[in-house]
Design a protein around this motif. Structure first.
Motif, mmCIF file in Angstrom:
data_model
loop_
_atom_site.group_PDB
_atom_site.id
_atom_site.type_symbol
_atom_site.label_atom_id
_atom_site.label_comp_id
_atom_site.label_asym_id
_atom_site.label_seq_id
_atom_site.Cartn_x
_atom_site.Cartn_y
_atom_site.Cartn_z
ATOM 1 N N GLN A 176 0.830 -1.218 0.000
ATOM 2 C CA GLN A 176 0.000 0.000 0.000
ATOM 3 C C GLN A 176 0.858 1.260 0.000
ATOM 4 N N TYR A 177 2.079 1.165 0.538
ATOM 5 C CA TYR A 177 2.929 2.363 0.629
ATOM 6 C C TYR A 177 4.015 2.374 -0.443
ATOM 7 N N TYR A 192 -4.899 4.761 -4.550
ATOM 8 C CA TYR A 192 -3.958 4.961 -3.434
ATOM 9 C C TYR A 192 -4.755 5.066 -2.142
ATOM 10 N N ARG A 218 3.111 9.198 -3.766
ATOM 11 C CA ARG A 218 1.706 9.400 -4.085
ATOM 12 C C ARG A 218 1.442 9.767 -5.564
ATOM 13 N N ALA A 219 2.227 10.696 -6.079
ATOM 14 C CA ALA A 219 2.000 11.159 -7.453
ATOM 15 C C ALA A 219 2.143 10.023 -8.456
ATOM 16 N N GLN A 224 6.558 3.135 -3.113
ATOM 17 C CA GLN A 224 6.967 4.440 -3.672
ATOM 18 C C GLN A 224 7.169 4.364 -5.178
ATOM 19 N N TRP A 268 1.354 6.906 -7.974
ATOM 20 C CA TRP A 268 0.126 6.096 -7.944
ATOM 21 C C TRP A 268 -0.922 6.755 -8.833
ATOM 22 N N GLU A 269 -1.014 8.058 -8.686
ATOM 23 C CA GLU A 269 -2.011 8.772 -9.493
ATOM 24 C C GLU A 269 -1.664 8.648 -10.970
ATOM 25 N N GLN A 308 4.808 10.549 2.009
ATOM 26 C CA GLN A 308 3.836 10.617 0.917
ATOM 27 C C GLN A 308 4.487 10.829 -0.459
ATOM 28 N N LEU A 348 -3.561 5.422 1.054
ATOM 29 C CA LEU A 348 -2.937 6.068 2.215
ATOM 30 C C LEU A 348 -2.924 7.588 2.124
ATOM 31 N N GLY A 349 -3.795 8.131 1.287
ATOM 32 C CA GLY A 349 -3.819 9.577 1.067
ATOM 33 C C GLY A 349 -4.016 10.392 2.333
ATOM 34 N N ASP A 350 -4.727 9.839 3.328
ATOM 35 C CA ASP A 350 -5.012 10.592 4.553
ATOM 36 C C ASP A 350 -4.029 10.307 5.682
#
Ligand code: SF4
Length: 258
Positions: free
Chosen positions: A50-51, A230, A220-221, A53, A223-224, A217, A232-234
């Motif tokens: 989930q995390y 994604y 994150r980009a 990179q 994943w998008e 984080q 784990l955004g919060d």
């Protein structure tokens, strides 16, 4: 069969030894082993952390085919700087052991050159390397993503047991390990999850250090960009105190923590 299972299947058809699917190369210092290192990132991964990179490394077909000779030409080019700094070659991913034959062939050639070798792996596919092949690897950077089987499954989509079996095997072969654990608030930070890893490691030989890496984080980009959901955004990265508390749980078992 989902996308991650397909990667597992496709991995069997490539990396018989002579060529493999490469995501990228990098030169770095003090990240993936001692000294200055050439890190080779292989494409393809059957886990879905989930995390993660680097979700851009997940698909083997997105990599570029390279032969062992091509990889070794680069290793030769950087050999001097590796020797001067006490560095070497690290093979990472994705999950490099999806292409175990390719990894084994490169590690053998690197050892013949006297280059220090490291493998950055989840350990899921550790049984794809023979004991002899493991002897060509000076250092295993073993990512243990959780200590409780159900948490590991939630984090990665895969079973924990193969990683534990691999770690025990490495210990039996007296190989050196640096174990890495990513601390994600609300996902991997439960005390029993951390203690399960710490207790397990305390019973092994060859664990030179444990690295507790705080979740961030920065992936994150990607994943998008990959169009992946994604989850784990919060999540807020753990503060120093929380990381310190977890490091202490490993230290309390006599382990060296970085
Ligand atoms: S094993 Fe590594 S590359 Fe594969 S999903 Fe997990 S973090 Fe990402």
């Amino acid at each position: 069969m989902d996308a991650a299972d397909k990667e597992l299947e496709s991995g069997l058809g490539i990396g018989g030894g002579e060529e493999g699917s490469v995501h990228s190369w990098d030169l770095s210092t003090s990240v993936d082993g001692p000294g200055s290192r050439m890190t080779l990132f292989l494409a393809g991964c059957p886990l879905r952390c989930q995390y993660c990179q680097n979700p851009d490394t997940w698909k083997m077909k997105d990599g570029k085919r390279h032969t062992v000779d091509e990889v070794m030409e680069r290793v030769e080019r950087y050999r001097q700087v590796m020797e001067t700094t006490g560095g070497g070659l690290t093979i990472s991913g994705g999950e490099p052991l999806l292409q175990a034959g390719f990894v084994a062939a490169i590690m053998r050639r690197a050892k013949e050159l006297g280059v220090h070798t490291a493998l950055d792996t989840s350990g899921l596919l550790g049984n794809r390397l023979s004991d002899d092949e493991l002897k060509d690897i000076d250092l295993v950077l073993l990512d243990i993503k959780s200590g409780l089987p159900e948490t590991y499954l939630r984090v990665t989509g895969r079973e924990l047991q193969p990683t534990l079996d691999f770690a025990r095997r490495l210990s039996g072969l007296k190989r050196t390990m640096w174990v890495r654990f990513v601390l994600v608030p609300g996902l991997t930070d439960a005390e029993d999850n951390v203690d399960a890893i710490a207790d397990f490691l305390a019973g092994l030989t060859g664990v030179e250090r444990v690295e507790v890496l705080p979740f961030h984080q920065m992936g994150r980009a990607k994943w998008e960009a990959a169009g992946e959901a994604y989850l784990l955004g919060d999540v807020t990265p753990p503060d120093e105190e929380a990381v310190g508390r977890v490091r202490e749980r490993f230290r309390a078992r006599g382990l060296t923590v970085r």
